[in-house]
Design a protein around this motif. Sequence first.
Motif, PDB file in Angstrom:
ATOM      1  N   LEU A 112       0.824  -1.206   0.000  1.00  0.00           N
ATOM      2  CA  LEU A 112       0.000   0.000   0.000  1.00  0.00           C
ATOM      3  C   LEU A 112       0.863   1.263   0.000  1.00  0.00           C
ATOM      4  N   GLN A 113       1.999   1.203   0.677  1.00  0.00           N
ATOM      5  CA  GLN A 113       2.922   2.348   0.659  1.00  0.00           C
ATOM      6  C   GLN A 113       3.426   2.626  -0.755  1.00  0.00           C
ATOM      7  N   LYS A 114       3.683   1.529  -1.494  1.00  0.00           N
ATOM      8  CA  LYS A 114       4.125   1.706  -2.889  1.00  0.00           C
ATOM      9  C   LYS A 114       2.999   2.268  -3.754  1.00  0.00           C
ATOM     10  N   LEU A 115       1.762   1.810  -3.496  1.00  0.00           N
ATOM     11  CA  LEU A 115       0.620   2.339  -4.256  1.00  0.00           C
ATOM     12  C   LEU A 115       0.483   3.838  -4.027  1.00  0.00           C
ATOM     13  N   ALA A 116       0.655   4.261  -2.771  1.00  0.00           N
ATOM     14  CA  ALA A 116       0.428   5.661  -2.423  1.00  0.00           C
ATOM     15  C   ALA A 116       1.593   6.568  -2.806  1.00  0.00           C
ATOM     16  N   ASN A 117       2.824   6.088  -2.627  1.00  0.00           N
ATOM     17  CA  ASN A 117       3.984   6.976  -2.757  1.00  0.00           C
ATOM     18  C   ASN A 117       5.031   6.526  -3.772  1.00  0.00           C
ATOM     19  N   GLY A 118       4.855   5.344  -4.356  1.00  0.00           N
ATOM     20  CA  GLY A 118       5.874   4.819  -5.255  1.00  0.00           C
ATOM     21  C   GLY A 118       5.878   5.498  -6.614  1.00  0.00           C
ATOM     22  N   ASN A 119       6.938   5.223  -7.380  1.00  0.00           N
ATOM     23  CA  ASN A 119       6.969   5.702  -8.769  1.00  0.00           C
ATOM     24  C   ASN A 119       6.043   4.822  -9.605  1.00  0.00           C
ATOM     25  N   PRO A 120       5.771   5.198 -10.863  1.00  0.00           N
ATOM     26  CA  PRO A 120       4.825   4.422 -11.678  1.00  0.00           C
ATOM     27  C   PRO A 120       5.154   2.935 -11.768  1.00  0.00           C
ATOM     28  N   GLY A 162      -6.998  -0.586   3.834  1.00  0.00           N
ATOM     29  CA  GLY A 162      -7.265   0.658   3.117  1.00  0.00           C
ATOM     30  C   GLY A 162      -6.821   0.671   1.669  1.00  0.00           C
ATOM     31  N   ALA A 163      -6.742  -0.508   1.041  1.00  0.00           N
ATOM     32  CA  ALA A 163      -6.232  -0.569  -0.329  1.00  0.00           C
ATOM     33  C   ALA A 163      -7.233  -0.071  -1.369  1.00  0.00           C
ATOM     34  N   ILE A 164      -8.527  -0.212  -1.084  1.00  0.00           N
ATOM     35  CA  ILE A 164      -9.525   0.028  -2.143  1.00  0.00           C
ATOM     36  C   ILE A 164      -9.498   1.461  -2.683  1.00  0.00           C
ATOM     37  N   PRO A 165      -9.488   2.513  -1.854  1.00  0.00           N
ATOM     38  CA  PRO A 165      -9.419   3.883  -2.420  1.00  0.00           C
ATOM     39  C   PRO A 165      -8.171   4.104  -3.279  1.00  0.00           C
ATOM     40  N   LEU A 166      -7.042   3.501  -2.867  1.00  0.00           N
ATOM     41  CA  LEU A 166      -5.800   3.664  -3.638  1.00  0.00           C
ATOM     42  C   LEU A 166      -5.910   2.967  -4.995  1.00  0.00           C
ATOM     43  N   LEU A 167      -6.526   1.795  -5.010  1.00  0.00           N
ATOM     44  CA  LEU A 167      -6.720   1.072  -6.279  1.00  0.00           C
ATOM     45  C   LEU A 167      -7.675   1.829  -7.197  1.00  0.00           C
ATOM     46  N   VAL A 168      -8.702   2.414  -6.607  1.00  0.00           N
ATOM     47  CA  VAL A 168      -9.659   3.200  -7.420  1.00  0.00           C
ATOM     48  C   VAL A 168      -8.941   4.362  -8.089  1.00  0.00           C
ATOM     49  N   GLU A 169      -8.034   5.028  -7.374  1.00  0.00           N
ATOM     50  CA  GLU A 169      -7.256   6.127  -7.975  1.00  0.00           C
ATOM     51  C   GLU A 169      -6.454   5.648  -9.181  1.00  0.00           C
ATOM     52  N   LEU A 170      -5.919   4.414  -9.100  1.00  0.00           N
ATOM     53  CA  LEU A 170      -5.084   3.897 -10.194  1.00  0.00           C
ATOM     54  C   LEU A 170      -5.902   3.506 -11.424  1.00  0.00           C
ATOM     55  N   GLN A 179      -3.502   0.082 -14.834  1.00  0.00           N
ATOM     56  CA  GLN A 179      -4.962   0.166 -14.856  1.00  0.00           C
ATOM     57  C   GLN A 179      -5.592  -1.230 -14.833  1.00  0.00           C
ATOM     58  N   GLU A 180      -5.017  -2.123 -15.627  1.00  0.00           N
ATOM     59  CA  GLU A 180      -5.505  -3.508 -15.698  1.00  0.00           C
ATOM     60  C   GLU A 180      -5.359  -4.207 -14.353  1.00  0.00           C
ATOM     61  N   HIS A 181      -4.189  -4.045 -13.706  1.00  0.00           N
ATOM     62  CA  HIS A 181      -3.981  -4.648 -12.391  1.00  0.00           C
ATOM     63  C   HIS A 181      -4.983  -4.097 -11.378  1.00  0.00           C
ATOM     64  N   ALA A 182      -5.211  -2.792 -11.428  1.00  0.00           N
ATOM     65  CA  ALA A 182      -6.099  -2.159 -10.446  1.00  0.00           C
ATOM     66  C   ALA A 182      -7.532  -2.658 -10.584  1.00  0.00           C
ATOM     67  N   VAL A 183      -8.046  -2.699 -11.802  1.00  0.00           N
ATOM     68  CA  VAL A 183      -9.436  -3.125 -11.980  1.00  0.00           C
ATOM     69  C   VAL A 183      -9.591  -4.612 -11.655  1.00  0.00           C
ATOM     70  N   THR A 184      -8.561  -5.409 -11.950  1.00  0.00           N
ATOM     71  CA  THR A 184      -8.641  -6.841 -11.647  1.00  0.00           C
ATOM     72  C   THR A 184      -8.544  -7.080 -10.142  1.00  0.00           C
ATOM     73  N   ALA A 185      -7.724  -6.286  -9.460  1.00  0.00           N
ATOM     74  CA  ALA A 185      -7.660  -6.388  -8.003  1.00  0.00           C
ATOM     75  C   ALA A 185      -9.018  -6.050  -7.384  1.00  0.00           C
ATOM     76  N   LEU A 186      -9.676  -5.027  -7.903  1.00  0.00           N
ATOM     77  CA  LEU A 186     -11.008  -4.664  -7.403  1.00  0.00           C
ATOM     78  C   LEU A 186     -12.027  -5.770  -7.698  1.00  0.00           C
ATOM     79  N   LEU A 187     -11.894  -6.389  -8.865  1.00  0.00           N
ATOM     80  CA  LEU A 187     -12.775  -7.522  -9.190  1.00  0.00           C
ATOM     81  C   LEU A 187     -12.616  -8.624  -8.151  1.00  0.00           C
TER      82      LEU A 187
END
Length: 627
Positions: A348-356, A384-392, A401-409
């Motif tokens: 989650l730290q990488k999702l929030a603050n990491g490089n692309p 708290g991963a869901i809001p961060l994934l939604v941003e991606l 984008q593909e990873h984020a939507v599949t993680a939400l799925l």
Amino acid sequence: MAENSREETILSQLSESVKAITALPECRTVSRKMYCNLVRRVKLLSPLFEELKDGGGEEEELGDDVVLGLESLRIALDSALQLLKSVHEGSKIFQALQVDKIASRFENITKQIEAALSQIPYNKLDIPEEVREQIELLHAQFKRAISRTESPDLQLVMDLAAAQMEDDPDLMVFRRLSEKLHLRTTTDIKRELLAIHEMVISCGGVRMEFEEYIETMSYLLRKLKDCVMTDNPDIDTPENDKSSIKHRSPIIPDDFRCPISLELMKDPTYERSCIQKWLDAGHKTCPKTQQTLLHTALTPNYVLKSLIALWCESNGVELPKTQGNNCKNRRSGTGSSDCDRAAIVSLLQKLANGNPEQQRAAAGELRLLAKRNADNRVCIAEAGAIPLLVELLASPDLRTQEHAVTALLNLSINEANKGIIVNAGAIPDIVDVLKNGSTEARENAAATLFSLSVVDENKVAIGAAGAIPPLIDLLCQGTPRGKKDAATAIFNLSIYQGNKVRAVRAGIVPPLMRLLKDPGGGMVDEALAILAILASHQEGKLAIGQAEPIPILVEVIRTGSPRNRENAAAILWSLCTGHSQYLKIARELGAEEALKELSENGTDRAKRKAGSVLELLQRVDEVIIIS
């Protein structure tokens, strides 16, 4: 002489290719039918090459056009041999998961061989008439095979879906998969494990695009092994082997050893404690490749961990337990799970603050973790991963984008997570991915919308966000899997009346009718189910009526599966209520006899609908008599 030498070389190579293909063992995978058909057809080419080798050498050179055609055929047969070998030697589970892509590869090979045969002028060849006729008939077979689509094994598709998407699949699902995939004994399981391992090695390690497949394959193989051991605990293990099993020392595959300690890894990559010491000592390079590390954050390799665990189970090796900060099972309040909270927080730290690049990798890891088990889905959401994934979902990087939507799925499988995803404002962004994402992202966006639409109020929000037109586009233009994802989402959304209107006005009926008239496309069930639900609304009924559906509906009532006959009768009843012209068309097409049979032998709903249409037909007769 040089030209003759070239001809002899090509003919020799063609003969060897045919011999190699003919000598291949029997195929025992889900691709068996395609495999056997190709081998059988290629075998019939042998007389042509033998005749040309025996009779075409000294007296007359083959023409340039003949040599060109034979060279094209040689290339095609080499490709055919590679495909057949990969099917025979490859993972049976992978082939089941990728059956559509493998079928496409067989179709491409068939096209190559047919195109090569088209280049050969048979009338210029000095060969017996019976050989010429055989090759011409064979050429016609290849041509027909190109347009012939293999019907999918629906039971296999449903069992694979149930095995992956349900938290506690029925044991019968794995028993059927064990039979279908020919993974019936412990020897079969070990061979499959070796095939998966070889696949990983041939890819140069577990690459991101293969990670989810390897994870799924490892999980399925583990479950199939449990099933085999439950049903056949002593099969293919001779008594003298049982007594010596504990004394064996199996050779550890190199890829399962830590490059630093050279011991079997229990917490890859590499062995966590070893790599941490390596980094703590000031090293900034990979100990295996010596390349400079982009960062030093450690992320567990769950895919490789699964393969190692499975290898240990299959070879009687005890894998020491790792010590970690495991999350409690929140659903039961007791016990522990494989949920590694520290690893999740790091991701989650990488999702929030990491490089692309770090964000892409972290989203990919969360995608796999969320698919892995129910406990992970709870832990990831609580962290708290869901809001961060939604941003991606709005990331310009399509893979992220593909990873984020599949993680939400995968997270949405948990009922509580559905609400968190919607409350995070995900629906408009998921619809945007459905419109503009990569092929896999669009498919998974459709599947996510279906999952969220299980909650009734979400049906309204998803329809209002403009999801239905891009779902229809995916239904028309998507891959076989994409079409099914779109169809299930459209069906569920159309339970809400407002979405029925949206679907009809977006032009869904014509593509549904095309799918209905194409049994080879594998979408007849879905098309009928959606048409049946649309026909309950006046606008849907009018749109379906304009598509002249009565002939195909009568045919389905006569010859379709029980569920399809039921839906066809329901659509026919909706159309015929208040419209005598449809009743007349149905009668002219012989619907009455088929409806009588359905009213006696169909499902309960089919019997009711068939009876209602028969009553309407009787009323029309009475009106005609009175007149």
